[in-house]
Design an enzyme around this catalytic site. Structure first.
Site, PDB file in Angstrom:
ATOM      1  N   SER A  46       0.845  -1.199   0.000  1.00 58.62           N
ATOM      2  CA  SER A  46       0.000   0.000   0.000  1.00 58.62           C
ATOM      3  C   SER A  46       0.879   1.247   0.000  1.00 58.62           C
ATOM      4  O   SER A  46       0.398   2.348  -0.287  1.00 58.62           O
ATOM      5  CB  SER A  46      -0.929   0.000   1.217  1.00 58.62           C
ATOM      6  OG  SER A  46      -0.203  -0.254   2.398  1.00 58.62           O
ATOM      7  N   LYS A 114       4.450 -11.610   2.976  1.00 54.01           N
ATOM      8  CA  LYS A 114       3.029 -11.782   2.625  1.00 54.01           C
ATOM      9  C   LYS A 114       2.877 -11.803   1.116  1.00 54.01           C
ATOM     10  O   LYS A 114       3.490 -10.991   0.420  1.00 54.01           O
ATOM     11  CB  LYS A 114       2.195 -10.650   3.234  1.00 54.01           C
ATOM     12  CG  LYS A 114       0.710 -10.721   2.832  1.00 54.01           C
ATOM     13  CD  LYS A 114      -0.177  -9.889   3.725  1.00 54.01           C
ATOM     14  CE  LYS A 114      -0.249  -8.429   3.410  1.00 54.01           C
ATOM     15  NZ  LYS A 114      -0.714  -8.106   2.051  1.00 54.01           N
ATOM     16  N   GLU A 183      -9.260  -9.688   3.211  1.00 59.68           N
ATOM     17  CA  GLU A 183      -9.575  -8.282   2.915  1.00 59.68           C
ATOM     18  C   GLU A 183     -10.916  -8.179   2.196  1.00 59.68           C
ATOM     19  O   GLU A 183     -11.156  -8.869   1.194  1.00 59.68           O
ATOM     20  CB  GLU A 183      -8.465  -7.661   2.051  1.00 59.68           C
ATOM     21  CG  GLU A 183      -8.768  -6.205   1.676  1.00 59.68           C
ATOM     22  CD  GLU A 183      -7.551  -5.439   1.174  1.00 59.68           C
ATOM     23  OE1 GLU A 183      -6.425  -5.961   1.208  1.00 59.68           O
ATOM     24  OE2 GLU A 183      -7.765  -4.273   0.754  1.00 59.68           O
TER      25      GLU A 183
HETATM   26  O1  KIV Z   1      -0.566  -3.410   1.420  1.00 64.13           O
HETATM   27  C1  KIV Z   1      -1.097  -3.406   2.542  1.00 64.13           C
HETATM   28  O2  KIV Z   1      -0.963  -2.478   3.322  1.00 64.13           O
HETATM   29  C2  KIV Z   1      -1.887  -4.584   2.896  1.00 64.13           C
HETATM   30  C3  KIV Z   1      -2.755  -4.590   4.091  1.00 64.13           C
HETATM   31  C4  KIV Z   1      -3.411  -3.429   4.560  1.00 64.13           C
HETATM   32  C5  KIV Z   1      -3.501  -5.837   4.319  1.00 64.13           C
HETATM   33  O3  KIV Z   1      -1.829  -5.561   2.228  1.00 64.13           O
END
Ligand code: KIV
Length: 268
Positions: A46, A114, A183
């Protein structure tokens, strides 16, 4: 002060203690979050939107993630650091995923990586886990697939889509994932998946029944100049400082007060 590990989070799930997570992209905010007592700091891709001003997360590179993750790692003593694998750093093959994850851990200080996607990513998750790399899976609205999904839309509202996400969640756990981010999915679906799984679920727009919650820091501090998603909440309203806002968020997650019904979605 004992550092949080994936085992700590699993134990928290077992005890029914909620897990509080926020994103961070730099040293000062990471240090603030850690002092306030978040359990996990997520270096999300993000950052492509809130730090770099792009419309999507797609332009973010491994080098960007390494840089921001390293800045965050310097500010964190206790919380677990989860770093996103950016678009096209893992989709091609398990070997490619392993090379990217290795950089994020060795150069960026990531403790968990992740990645987005279900069954097609299972071989990569297994490949990483078998080489000692803890993985957090991410299902539901997967922002790296925004163009395929046709926008930032709630996922899993129809029965067959819900069933697919539920199946993918089990596949990710069986492949060895330590955590699962859900999400923008209906609260009922997130609750079912949370009960199905032994690994903790971390919700964002997934209702109150996940084992933990995460928000984008710039949304919950009201710093992002564009509209924030319905599932977010501005904790700066009524708070005297960013530190107080973060403490209010942690307290609301731990007590179950956040997310409220107004932040959730439902099955059609
Ligand atoms: O990119 C991100 O910040 C995220 C989360 C908010 C789950 O994947």
């Amino acid at each position: 002060m004992k550092p949080v590990t994936v085992s700590t989070l699993r134990e928290m799930k077992r005890r029914g203690e909620k897990i509080a997570c926020l994103t961070a992209y730099d040293y000062s905010f990471a240090s603030l979050l850690d002092r306030a007592g978040v359990d996990m700091v997520m270096v999300g891709d993000s950052l492509g939107m809130v730090m770099q001003g792009h419309d999507t997360t797609l332009p973010v590179s491994v080098a960007d993630m390494v840089y921001h993750s390293r800045c965050v790692a310097r500010g964190v003593d206790r919380a677990l650091i989860i770093t996103d694998m950016p678009f096209m750093s893992y989709q091609e093959s398990p070997q490619h995923a392993c090379a990217s994850a290795g950089r994020l851990m060795q150069k960026g200080g990531a403790q968990v990586v992740k990645l987005e996607g279900g069954e097609p990513m299972a071989a990569s998750v297994r490949f990483l886990v078998e080489r000692g790399i803890p993985v957090c899976a991410h299902l539901g609205l997967t922002p790296q697939s925004v163009h395929q999904l046709g926008g930032y839309r709630v996922q899993g509202r129809e029965a067959n889509a819900a069933e697919r996400i539920r199946r993918d969640a089990k596949v990710m756990q069986d492949a060895g994932a330590s955590l699962l981010v859900l999400e923008a999915v209906p609260s009922e679906l997130a609750k079912t998946i949370t009960l199905d799984l032994e690994i903790p679920t971390i919700g964002i727009g997934a209702g109150p029944d996940c084992d933990g919650q995460v928000l984008v820091l710039h949304d919950m501090l009201g710093l992002y100049p564009r509209p924030s998603p319905k599932f977010s909440k501005n904790f700066m309203q009524g708070a005297a400082s960013p530190e107080a806002a973060v403490q209010a968020y942690i307290a609301a997650v731990k007590s179950g007060a956040f997310p409220g019904p107004e932040h959730g979605f439902h099955t059609t």
